[in-house]
Structure formats: C-alpha cells, structure tokens
Write a protein that holds these residues in place. Structure first.
Motif, PDB file in Angstrom:
ATOM      1  N   LEU A 254       0.824  -1.205   0.000  1.00 59.05           N
ATOM      2  CA  LEU A 254       0.000   0.000   0.000  1.00 59.05           C
ATOM      3  C   LEU A 254       0.861   1.260   0.000  1.00 59.05           C
ATOM      4  CD1 LEU A 254      -2.815  -1.058   2.512  1.00 59.05           C
ATOM      5  CD2 LEU A 254      -2.945  -0.942   0.017  1.00 59.05           C
ATOM      6  N   VAL A 255       1.977   1.225   0.754  1.00 61.14           N
ATOM      7  CA  VAL A 255       2.885   2.375   0.754  1.00 61.14           C
ATOM      8  C   VAL A 255       3.490   2.576  -0.633  1.00 61.14           C
ATOM      9  CG1 VAL A 255       5.043   3.267   1.693  1.00 61.14           C
ATOM     10  CG2 VAL A 255       3.370   2.195   3.214  1.00 61.14           C
ATOM     11  N   VAL A 256       3.898   1.480  -1.272  1.00 60.18           N
ATOM     12  CA  VAL A 256       4.465   1.575  -2.618  1.00 60.18           C
ATOM     13  C   VAL A 256       3.436   2.114  -3.600  1.00 60.18           C
ATOM     14  CG1 VAL A 256       5.345   0.221  -4.548  1.00 60.18           C
ATOM     15  CG2 VAL A 256       6.193  -0.213  -2.242  1.00 60.18           C
ATOM     16  N   ALA A 257       2.205   1.639  -3.502  1.00 57.76           N
ATOM     17  CA  ALA A 257       1.165   2.115  -4.412  1.00 57.76           C
ATOM     18  C   ALA A 257       0.886   3.597  -4.229  1.00 57.76           C
ATOM     19  CB  ALA A 257      -0.115   1.306  -4.196  1.00 57.76           C
ATOM     20  N   ALA A 258       0.999   4.079  -2.996  1.00 58.46           N
ATOM     21  CA  ALA A 258       0.689   5.478  -2.725  1.00 58.46           C
ATOM     22  C   ALA A 258       1.840   6.419  -3.061  1.00 58.46           C
ATOM     23  CB  ALA A 258       0.302   5.649  -1.257  1.00 58.46           C
ATOM     24  N   THR A 259       3.072   5.904  -3.052  1.00 61.13           N
ATOM     25  CA  THR A 259       4.225   6.803  -3.186  1.00 61.13           C
ATOM     26  C   THR A 259       5.037   6.603  -4.458  1.00 61.13           C
ATOM     27  OG1 THR A 259       5.622   5.276  -1.919  1.00 61.13           O
ATOM     28  CG2 THR A 259       4.438   6.976  -0.686  1.00 61.13           C
ATOM     29  N   LYS A 260       5.018   5.415  -5.023  1.00 68.36           N
ATOM     30  CA  LYS A 260       5.886   5.111  -6.154  1.00 68.36           C
ATOM     31  C   LYS A 260       5.166   5.070  -7.492  1.00 68.36           C
ATOM     32  CE  LYS A 260       9.465   4.429  -3.460  1.00 68.36           C
ATOM     33  NZ  LYS A 260      10.629   5.344  -3.469  1.00 68.36           N
ATOM     34  N   GLY A 261       3.850   5.230  -7.499  1.00 67.80           N
ATOM     35  CA  GLY A 261       3.119   5.113  -8.754  1.00 67.80           C
ATOM     36  C   GLY A 261       2.846   3.657  -9.109  1.00 67.80           C
ATOM     37  N   HIS A 262       2.321   3.445 -10.332  1.00 67.62           N
ATOM     38  CA  HIS A 262       1.957   2.098 -10.794  1.00 67.62           C
ATOM     39  C   HIS A 262       1.007   1.428  -9.799  1.00 67.62           C
ATOM     40  CE1 HIS A 262       5.061   2.520 -13.838  1.00 67.62           C
ATOM     41  NE2 HIS A 262       5.946   2.799 -12.883  1.00 67.62           N
ATOM     42  N   ALA A 263       0.004   2.160  -9.359  1.00 70.41           N
ATOM     43  CA  ALA A 263      -0.900   1.636  -8.333  1.00 70.41           C
ATOM     44  C   ALA A 263      -1.651   0.409  -8.820  1.00 70.41           C
ATOM     45  CB  ALA A 263      -1.881   2.724  -7.901  1.00 70.41           C
ATOM     46  N   ALA A 264      -2.082   0.405 -10.083  1.00 75.34           N
ATOM     47  CA  ALA A 264      -2.853  -0.728 -10.596  1.00 75.34           C
ATOM     48  C   ALA A 264      -2.030  -2.001 -10.576  1.00 75.34           C
ATOM     49  CB  ALA A 264      -3.350  -0.426 -12.012  1.00 75.34           C
ATOM     50  N   GLU A 265      -0.779  -1.921 -11.049  1.00 77.81           N
ATOM     51  CA  GLU A 265       0.073  -3.103 -11.048  1.00 77.81           C
ATOM     52  C   GLU A 265       0.346  -3.583  -9.631  1.00 77.81           C
ATOM     53  OE1 GLU A 265       0.534  -0.373 -12.654  1.00 77.81           O
ATOM     54  OE2 GLU A 265       0.922  -0.763 -14.784  1.00 77.81           O
ATOM     55  N   THR A 266       0.532  -2.647  -8.703  1.00 87.56           N
ATOM     56  CA  THR A 266       0.790  -3.038  -7.321  1.00 87.56           C
ATOM     57  C   THR A 266      -0.416  -3.731  -6.716  1.00 87.56           C
ATOM     58  OG1 THR A 266       2.303  -1.163  -7.056  1.00 87.56           O
ATOM     59  CG2 THR A 266       1.465  -2.195  -5.048  1.00 87.56           C
ATOM     60  N   PHE A 267      -1.612  -3.206  -6.961  1.00 88.80           N
ATOM     61  CA  PHE A 267      -2.809  -3.854  -6.437  1.00 88.80           C
ATOM     62  C   PHE A 267      -3.037  -5.216  -7.082  1.00 88.80           C
ATOM     63  CE2 PHE A 267      -4.033   0.409  -4.889  1.00 88.80           C
ATOM     64  CZ  PHE A 267      -4.427   0.058  -3.607  1.00 88.80           C
ATOM     65  N   ALA A 268      -2.626  -5.390  -8.327  1.00 91.51           N
ATOM     66  CA  ALA A 268      -2.726  -6.705  -8.957  1.00 91.51           C
ATOM     67  C   ALA A 268      -1.867  -7.722  -8.219  1.00 91.51           C
ATOM     68  CB  ALA A 268      -2.317  -6.614 -10.430  1.00 91.51           C
ATOM     69  N   VAL A 269      -0.646  -7.297  -7.843  1.00 95.31           N
ATOM     70  CA  VAL A 269       0.227  -8.186  -7.062  1.00 95.31           C
ATOM     71  C   VAL A 269      -0.404  -8.505  -5.717  1.00 95.31           C
ATOM     72  CG1 VAL A 269       2.480  -8.421  -5.974  1.00 95.31           C
ATOM     73  CG2 VAL A 269       2.295  -7.370  -8.232  1.00 95.31           C
ATOM     74  N   LEU A 270      -0.936  -7.488  -5.040  1.00 95.84           N
ATOM     75  CA  LEU A 270      -1.521  -7.696  -3.715  1.00 95.84           C
ATOM     76  C   LEU A 270      -2.718  -8.632  -3.764  1.00 95.84           C
ATOM     77  CD1 LEU A 270      -1.416  -4.057  -2.251  1.00 95.84           C
ATOM     78  CD2 LEU A 270       0.229  -5.911  -1.926  1.00 95.84           C
ATOM     79  N   LEU A 271      -3.552  -8.490  -4.774  1.00 87.61           N
ATOM     80  CA  LEU A 271      -4.800  -9.251  -4.838  1.00 87.61           C
ATOM     81  C   LEU A 271      -4.639 -10.631  -5.459  1.00 87.61           C
ATOM     82  CD1 LEU A 271      -7.118  -6.310  -5.912  1.00 87.61           C
ATOM     83  CD2 LEU A 271      -7.238  -7.563  -3.745  1.00 87.61           C
ATOM     84  N   LEU A 272      -3.524 -10.873  -6.117  1.00 88.70           N
ATOM     85  CA  LEU A 272      -3.318 -12.174  -6.748  1.00 88.70           C
ATOM     86  C   LEU A 272      -2.155 -12.944  -6.131  1.00 88.70           C
ATOM     87  CD1 LEU A 272      -3.833 -11.255 -10.517  1.00 88.70           C
ATOM     88  CD2 LEU A 272      -5.446 -12.420  -9.002  1.00 88.70           C
ATOM     89  N   GLY A 273      -1.038 -12.295  -5.866  1.00 92.82           N
ATOM     90  CA  GLY A 273       0.148 -13.042  -5.463  1.00 92.82           C
ATOM     91  C   GLY A 273       0.869 -12.521  -4.255  1.00 92.82           C
ATOM     92  N   LEU A 274       0.175 -11.861  -3.319  1.00 92.22           N
ATOM     93  CA  LEU A 274       0.864 -11.327  -2.144  1.00 92.22           C
ATOM     94  C   LEU A 274       1.528 -12.412  -1.304  1.00 92.22           C
ATOM     95  CD1 LEU A 274       1.667  -9.067  -0.240  1.00 92.22           C
ATOM     96  CD2 LEU A 274      -0.631  -9.139   0.749  1.00 92.22           C
ATOM     97  N   PRO A 275       0.840 -13.514  -0.945  1.00 95.36           N
ATOM     98  CA  PRO A 275       1.542 -14.554  -0.179  1.00 95.36           C
ATOM     99  C   PRO A 275       2.682 -15.198  -0.951  1.00 95.36           C
ATOM    100  CG  PRO A 275      -0.839 -14.788   0.055  1.00 95.36           C
ATOM    101  CD  PRO A 275      -0.603 -13.802  -1.047  1.00 95.36           C
ATOM    102  N   ASN A 276       2.579 -15.258  -2.292  1.00 93.78           N
ATOM    103  CA  ASN A 276       3.700 -15.800  -3.069  1.00 93.78           C
ATOM    104  C   ASN A 276       4.987 -15.050  -2.759  1.00 93.78           C
ATOM    105  OD1 ASN A 276       1.057 -16.127  -4.620  1.00 93.78           O
ATOM    106  ND2 ASN A 276       2.372 -17.536  -5.749  1.00 93.78           N
ATOM    107  N   VAL A 277       4.880 -13.727  -2.660  1.00 91.35           N
ATOM    108  CA  VAL A 277       6.056 -12.900  -2.376  1.00 91.35           C
ATOM    109  C   VAL A 277       6.363 -12.884  -0.877  1.00 91.35           C
ATOM    110  CG1 VAL A 277       7.031 -10.582  -2.600  1.00 91.35           C
ATOM    111  CG2 VAL A 277       5.548 -11.494  -4.398  1.00 91.35           C
ATOM    112  N   SER A 278       5.343 -12.766  -0.042  1.00 92.76           N
ATOM    113  CA  SER A 278       5.563 -12.648   1.410  1.00 92.76           C
ATOM    114  C   SER A 278       6.182 -13.919   1.979  1.00 92.76           C
ATOM    115  CB  SER A 278       4.236 -12.347   2.112  1.00 92.76           C
ATOM    116  OG  SER A 278       3.699 -11.115   1.683  1.00 92.76           O
TER     117      SER A 278
END
Length: 464
Positions: A254-278
């Motif tokens: 959420l911090v990256v989406a709010a500060t670094k741009g590319h919010a749509a791509e970041t939310f796609a990662v969060l909603l599809l593959g967040l545990p894959n990365v975490s």
C-alpha cells in the motif's frame, strides 16, 4: 412419615439418527448439508471476488470476451487445479505452452473463509464424534468438488494472436507474418479436469484439517484430545506467522502504491500473489533459497527486485534467489533477516504462552521446530511458478518476440532444514521467556478453588 424420593422421573434422550451427526434423522442431515453448502459458497464467493478485483487491476477486464473464463481459471488454479495453454496457427506454425502457478492471495482468502464457516457450527461443542466430523467434512468435500468441476468446464477460452511485433531483428516475423495472419492464429487455455479434481480433493481436505488443527476452540474426537496441547498452540502460531508476513507485505504494498506510482500493477500483485512474495520473503529471511529465470517480454506480477534477480542469469542457467543475491540488487534486502528473527520469535512466544505451564523449554523447541519445518514443507512448494509460451514456424524455431519463460522453483529441503533449526532455537528461547508469564487458563498460585488446592497451579481443561 415415609421417605419421599427427590428423583424426578426422566425420559431417555432421543437417539441420534444414523444419517446425520448430532441430530435426529433427515432434519439433522439437511442441516449439515446446508452448513456444508454455506461453507462452499462462502469460500468460492470470496475467491471469485478477490480474483476478480486482482484481474481488473491487472487489466484483464479489457480482454476480448474472455474475462469470465479467465476469472474461472484463476479460481480453479487457486483451488489446486491445473490449466494448460493451447494454441492454433494453422498448418504452418505450432504453439507450445505451460502454466503452473498458484495465486496464493485467492487461495488464502478462500481457505480462511471456508475453514471459518466450516468450524462455526462446531464452536459450542466440547467434544466431537469422529463420525460427525467425517460426515461434515465429506459433505463439504463433495460439494466443493462439484463446484470445482463446473468451474473447470467454464475455464476455457481462445484469444486471437497478433503478430504485429515490428522487431527488425526477428527475420521470421517478416518472412511469415502475413501468412500467419491469414491463418487467424489463436492462443487459449483449457483446464485439465482429472488432475484438477485430484488436486482439488487434496486442497479441500488440507484446508479442513488445518482449520481443525489451528482452531483452539473447535472440538476434536475424544481419542485425539490428549494430543491437542502439543499440536494446537504451535499450529495456530504458525498460521499467525504466515498471516503476519502477509500483513507486513500488504502494508509495504500500500505504501508503494501510494508513493511510487503504478498503483494498478501493485494492487494486482496484492490481490493475486501477495503470499507468493511474502512467504518467499519468510523463506529467504531464514536462509532458504529459490532458483529461476525470466526470459522474454512476458512476466508475472512480482516486485522489481525479484524480477531483476531472475533476469540477471547468464544464458540458460537459473539464477539463485537468496538473501545475498537480493541484497546485491538492493541492500535493504538484509532487513529480511531481522524481520524473520522478530516474527518467528514472536510466534514461538505465542505458542509457548498458549501451551500448558508444565511444558519445559525443550518441549517448546521440539514442538515449534516440527511445526515450522512442516509449515515450510507445505508452503514452499506452493510458490512454484513455471510459465512458458512459444510459437514455432514450420518447426524451424521460435519467434522470440512472442515467446517467453518464467521459472521460480523453491529449494524445498534447504528451506525446510533452516525452518527446523530456527524453530528449535526460537522455541527454546520462547519457552524460557514464557516461564515468567501466566499461561492461558492458568490459575494463579495460592488461589483456592475447585480446580486446585492453595499453592497449586492448574490449567482449566479445554483452554490450552
């Protein structure tokens, strides 16, 4: 005067019907079936909503007429199903494709919701009969597989393939482009129904088993009650550890989406593959490793740091993803080590406090070591990603502009070995720390009551 008995006449309780757990015949069977249906519907609905939002963020809503099929395919894959890539380009070309990946955000949401709804009718029971639990689990399993079969039938679609790549370094494109366009090449996906139902069966049985293990208030059969004091605190602590990593990843995302741009791509990662990365971050933080590569224009939703490591290999060799390789790209990756130390020790402390006071530190070490090793043995393989696609012309070669490969494989036994070591150490330290903390259900020393004489320490049954 004659003695009058104080015992009142009573009638024996009605016998439970054979066809339903804990009830009388058909009405109880219908109630169990309705509760099983509620668990299945809630689980699939949660998965569909999560997957739909993730695909929308990834831009899949713009696909030509295939969003519903893609949504069904993502839900099928999240439930353990297998999807194959297929294509057609006439007699002049052939397509090869492979896709093995699990959108673990969708998987996690579905597992949590399904398990919670499954356990809800059991929360007021102290002990459950084996037959009751088996009947409830069987009802959920049958309904789950029936819905999965329906989704598998819907998860198929073909998309037109455009060859307007404009790559001057790819002579095959200029030579055969117009000819291939005339054949209307397509690429699509299909569900492998047999393997999907087989893996789906293992998935739902695993979800129900884990739900019973981690829930400290759900009933168990009498013959296994004596084992819950050793198993449940450590199992629930491992679930908290996995969820803590997901929560930390969510905050960072959420911090990256709010500060670094590319919010749509970041939310796609969060909603599809967040545990894959975490959970990969958890494994890397304790010393585990993955290996893989990314080749071609295609990729999967993943952080740029991980993508840079996977694209940094030499030739066909796989790149190693571990703490040192990530830190070579970004020094902040070293923070994965202290974060793992804090969160693993916190999970071990929770397990120790929830365990009976009679357990010694070495008991906690063995329990948490085994639990952490089994957790990583189950979680690490779920992060496997293998995606390939290629288009060959007359069997001569591949069009590089239309081909690609993404591979990410865990080194399972190295990761499990480090998890065992970390669990032993963290469990022992947590056992020492927990000696000064009152355990759950423990009566303070010197308190008199029905659970113990003054000066004794007792634990209330069912509270551990």
């Amino acid at each position: 005067m004659g003695r009058v008995s104080s015992r009142l006449p009573s009638t024996p309780p009605p016998a439970a019907g054979r066809g339903a757990p804990g009830g009388d015949g058909a009405p109880a069977a219908l109630r169990v079936a309705a509760q099983a249906l509620a668990a299945v519907v809630a689980g699939y609905l949660a998965m569909a909503v999560t997957a739909g939002l993730g695909l929308w963020a990834a831009g899949a809503a713009d696909l030509p007429g295939g969003f519903a099929a893609v949504l069904a395919a993502v839900v099928v894959m999240a439930a353990g199903g297998q999807v194959e890539i297929a294509g057609s380009a006439g007699s002049f070309a052939g397509t090869q494709g492979e896709l093995t990946a699990m959108p673990l955000t969708v998987t996690l949401v579905g597992a949590l919701v399904t398990g919670a709804v499954f356990l809800r009718p059991l929360r007021h029971h102290a002990v459950a009969r084996t037959g009751d639990l088996a009947a409830r689990a069987a009802a959920v399993t049958v309904l789950w597989l029936a819905v999965l079969a329906g989704l598998s039938a819907a998860a198929r679609h073909d998309f037109p393939l455009s060859l307007d790549v404009g790559d001057p370094e790819e002579p095959l494109t200029d030579l055969f482009g117009e000819l291939l366009d005339a054949t209307d090449p397509t690429v699509g996906f299909r569900t492998l129904v047999g393997p999907t139902l087989g893996y789906g069966l293992l998935w739902i049985l695993g979800v129900l088993l884990v739900a019973l293990l981690v829930s400290r208030r759900s009933p168990l059969p009498a013959r296994v009650l004596r084992h819950q004091e050793a198993v449940r605190p450590a199992a629930s602590a491992m679930l908290l550890l996995l969820l803590a990593y997901v929560a930390v990843g969510l905050v960072i995302g959420l911090v990256v989406a709010a500060t670094k741009g590319h919010a749509a791509e970041t939310f796609a990662v969060l909603l599809l593959g967040l545990p894959n990365v975490s959970w990969l971050a958890l494994g890397v933080g304790i010393g585990g490793s993955w290996e893989g590569r990314v080749d071609g224009p295609f990729g999967l939703p993943m952080p740029q740091l991980l993508d840079a490591v996977l694209r940094g290999g030499d030739g066909p060799d796989l790149s190693t993803v571990d703490l040192s390789s990530l830190a070579a790209q970004d020094g902040r990756a070293w923070w994965l080590l202290p974060v793992a130390a804090v969160l693993v020790l916190a999970a071990a402390f929770v397990a120790a406090v929830r365990s009976p006071a009679r357990f010694r530190p070495w008991h906690h070490a063995l329990h948490l070591g085994a639990a952490f090793a089994l957790t990583m043995l189950a979680v690490a393989p779920l992060t496997l990603v293998e995606a390939r696609f290629g288009l060959s012309i007359l069997g001569i070669g591949d069009l590089a502009a239309l081909g690609g490969e993404v591979v990410l494989r865990p080194d399972v036994w190295r990761t499990v070995g480090f998890a065992l070591l970390w669990g032993l150490v963290a469990g022992f330290l947590a056992g020492l720390l927990a000696t000064r903390v009152r355990h759950r259900g423990q009566v303070p020393s010197g308190a008199a009551g029905p659970l113990g004489e003054p000066g004794e320490e007792k634990t209330e049954p069912g509270k551990d």
